[in-house]
Design an enzyme around this catalytic site. Structure first.
Site, PDB file in Angstrom:
ATOM      1  N   ARG A 114      64.728   7.045  10.511  1.00 47.63           N
ATOM      2  CA  ARG A 114      64.655   5.489  10.438  1.00 47.63           C
ATOM      3  C   ARG A 114      62.839   5.156  10.533  1.00 47.63           C
ATOM      4  O   ARG A 114      62.116   6.028  11.646  1.00 47.63           O
ATOM      5  CB  ARG A 114      65.457   4.475  10.951  1.00 47.63           C
ATOM      6  CG  ARG A 114      67.129   4.797  10.830  1.00 47.63           C
ATOM      7  CD  ARG A 114      67.350   5.065   8.950  1.00 47.63           C
ATOM      8  NE  ARG A 114      68.866   5.495   9.554  1.00 47.63           N
ATOM      9  CZ  ARG A 114      69.329   5.431   8.434  1.00 47.63           C
ATOM     10  NH1 ARG A 114      69.066   5.928   6.919  1.00 47.63           N
ATOM     11  NH2 ARG A 114      70.886   5.775   8.328  1.00 47.63           N
ATOM     12  N   ASP A 159      68.809   5.648  -0.890  1.00 46.27           N
ATOM     13  CA  ASP A 159      67.947   4.655  -1.821  1.00 46.27           C
ATOM     14  C   ASP A 159      67.045   3.364  -0.952  1.00 46.27           C
ATOM     15  O   ASP A 159      65.929   3.396  -1.465  1.00 46.27           O
ATOM     16  CB  ASP A 159      69.430   3.298  -1.531  1.00 46.27           C
ATOM     17  CG  ASP A 159      68.541   2.450  -1.921  1.00 46.27           C
ATOM     18  OD1 ASP A 159      68.145   1.605  -3.028  1.00 46.27           O
ATOM     19  OD2 ASP A 159      69.293   1.254  -1.344  1.00 46.27           O
ATOM     20  N   ILE A 217      74.812  11.698   1.194  1.00 51.45           N
ATOM     21  CA  ILE A 217      76.795  11.779   1.355  1.00 51.45           C
ATOM     22  C   ILE A 217      76.984  10.738   0.524  1.00 51.45           C
ATOM     23  O   ILE A 217      78.063  10.626  -0.092  1.00 51.45           O
ATOM     24  CB  ILE A 217      77.613  12.130   2.206  1.00 51.45           C
ATOM     25  CG1 ILE A 217      77.328  10.538   3.302  1.00 51.45           C
ATOM     26  CG2 ILE A 217      76.762  13.498   3.783  1.00 51.45           C
ATOM     27  CD1 ILE A 217      78.102  10.744   3.954  1.00 51.45           C
ATOM     28  N   ASP A 218      76.590   9.347   0.584  1.00 49.06           N
ATOM     29  CA  ASP A 218      77.236   8.151  -0.255  1.00 49.06           C
ATOM     30  C   ASP A 218      77.332   8.501  -1.320  1.00 49.06           C
ATOM     31  O   ASP A 218      78.356   7.362  -2.343  1.00 49.06           O
ATOM     32  CB  ASP A 218      76.376   6.652   0.344  1.00 49.06           C
ATOM     33  CG  ASP A 218      76.964   6.856   2.092  1.00 49.06           C
ATOM     34  OD1 ASP A 218      77.115   7.556   2.251  1.00 49.06           O
ATOM     35  OD2 ASP A 218      75.631   6.529   2.314  1.00 49.06           O
ATOM     36  N   ASP A 227      75.687   6.840  -3.906  1.00 47.77           N
ATOM     37  CA  ASP A 227      75.404   5.620  -4.400  1.00 47.77           C
ATOM     38  C   ASP A 227      74.215   5.268  -5.084  1.00 47.77           C
ATOM     39  O   ASP A 227      73.611   4.346  -5.611  1.00 47.77           O
ATOM     40  CB  ASP A 227      75.379   4.242  -3.094  1.00 47.77           C
ATOM     41  CG  ASP A 227      74.825   4.784  -2.243  1.00 47.77           C
ATOM     42  OD1 ASP A 227      73.681   5.694  -1.797  1.00 47.77           O
ATOM     43  OD2 ASP A 227      74.101   4.084  -0.816  1.00 47.77           O
ATOM     44  N   SER A 280     105.323   9.329   7.212  1.00 48.61           N
ATOM     45  CA  SER A 280     103.930   9.477   7.737  1.00 48.61           C
ATOM     46  C   SER A 280     103.111   8.298   6.257  1.00 48.61           C
ATOM     47  O   SER A 280     103.742   8.482   5.364  1.00 48.61           O
ATOM     48  CB  SER A 280     103.006  10.191   7.917  1.00 48.61           C
ATOM     49  OG  SER A 280     102.873  11.097   6.454  1.00 48.61           O
TER      50      SER A 280
END
Length: 332
Positions: free
Chosen positions: A73, A104, A128-129, A131, A222
């Site tokens: 970042r 993005d 991986i999103d 979006d 489950s």
């Protein structure tokens, strides 16, 4: 005159980024361009930190997860002074085209950079999103689905052994693509998506209804709930507590976390990364600028970078399928 093409990977890493770098290097070599790689995302631009890339650097690269250029970042890149410095560094390094592999946030940074750098900027969707608007899939998305599915399969084994309820949180930032497809492919019993989340009361009621219906039908077995991150207020612990208070015991929360970003890319991600990397290089020297390369209906396309943050809807057929599975499996 040979062009100098730079590539960087920014933001969250995604399986297939290395495969894309490999394709870019090979395509540059074929076109007679000089490929270089900036290290550590936009930080590399600010620190003029780059390496030469050659065919030797592509050996055994397509199957490696992560990114050989590393990522990070960069808060400084959100400020005008930082972006101006990066633009000046690109000019100083003689860069004709910058290829940015990321999501993005990375594309917003690239759009900001285009105000000061007048060379070519081309984005390649790597997250991986999934979006990013304008492309059916993003690099890393298919592998993340596979990783989440495999993890849920393993959780199901222990859930069956102890007849427990598991809440499994998957990544996705603010989009439900990964959660939806992980739930479908692993035959999860319920999924909570940001696109269809109405309220904690409504979702809690639905989950409890489904659990009781299954146990009336099959006994104490489950039950797997897939939850997209950032959806449930205060996260899985709060949902676990709410279920406990409603008399649903033996609930176990599980956050898959960053494991979804790692691992060797599956074939679909390798093919997508290779296609988009080569396509991006084919645009170098053309009028295409400040665009992202994507793939729609198996065909490469270009999309303006400032349009990639537009809303991207879930696949309506998959949503309908999941609703059918959740609401009609136990005839409740």
């Amino acid at each position: 005159m040979s062009k100098r093409v730079a590539v960087l990977t920014s933001g969250g890493d995604a399986p297939g980024m290395n495969a894309c770098i490999r394709a870019i290097v090979i395509a540059c070599q074929k076109s007679g361009y000089e490929p270089i790689g900036y290290l550590h995302g936009y930080n590399g631009l600010l620190n003029q930190e780059f390496v030469s890339l050659s065919l030797d650097s592509t050996h055994n690269l397509i199957q490696q997860g992560g990114t050989i250029l590393h990522s990070a970042r960069c808060k400084e890149f959100t400020e005008e002074a930082g972006v101006k410095k990066a633009a000046a560094n690109l000019v100083e390094a003689g860069i004709d085209a910058l290829l940015v592999i990321g999501g993005d946030g990375s594309f917003k940074g690239a759009t900001y950079l285009s105000d000061y750098f007048h060379g070519q900027i081309i984005g390649i969707p790597g997250t991986i999103d999934n979006d990013i608007a304008g492309t059916d899939a993003t690099i890393g998305y298919y592998t993340a689905i596979d990783t989440a599915m495999s993890s849920i399969d393993k959780v199901r084994d222990t859930a069956d052994a102890f007849e427990r309820i598991f809440l499994v949180e998957v990544m996705g930032r603010h989009a439900g693509f990964l959660a939806l497809n992980a739930a479908l492919s692993s035959a999860a019993d319920y999924v909570i998506l940001p696109e269809h989340f109405e309220s904690t009361d409504a979702e809690l009621k639905n989950i409890i209804t489904q659990i009781h219906a299954q146990r009336r039908l099959k006994g104490s077995v489950s039950f797997i709930v897939v939850v997209a991150e950032n959806v449930w207020p205060k996260g899985l612990p709060a949902l676990t507590e709410a279920l406990n208070e409603a008399g649903i015991t033996d609930v176990r929360p599980l956050t898959l976390g960053h494991v979804q970003r790692g691992g060797a890319p599956v074939s679909s991600d390798r093919l997508l990364a290779t296609t988009l990397g080569e396509f991006a290089v084919s645009l170098v020297g053309t009028s295409s600028n400040n665009v992202m390369v994507g793939e729609v209906n198996s065909h490469p396309v270009t999309v303006p970078l400032d349009k990639t943050s537009d809303s991207k809807p879930l696949n309506s057929a998959q949503v309908a399928l999941m609703k059918t599975i959740m609401n009609e499996r136990y005839d409740c």
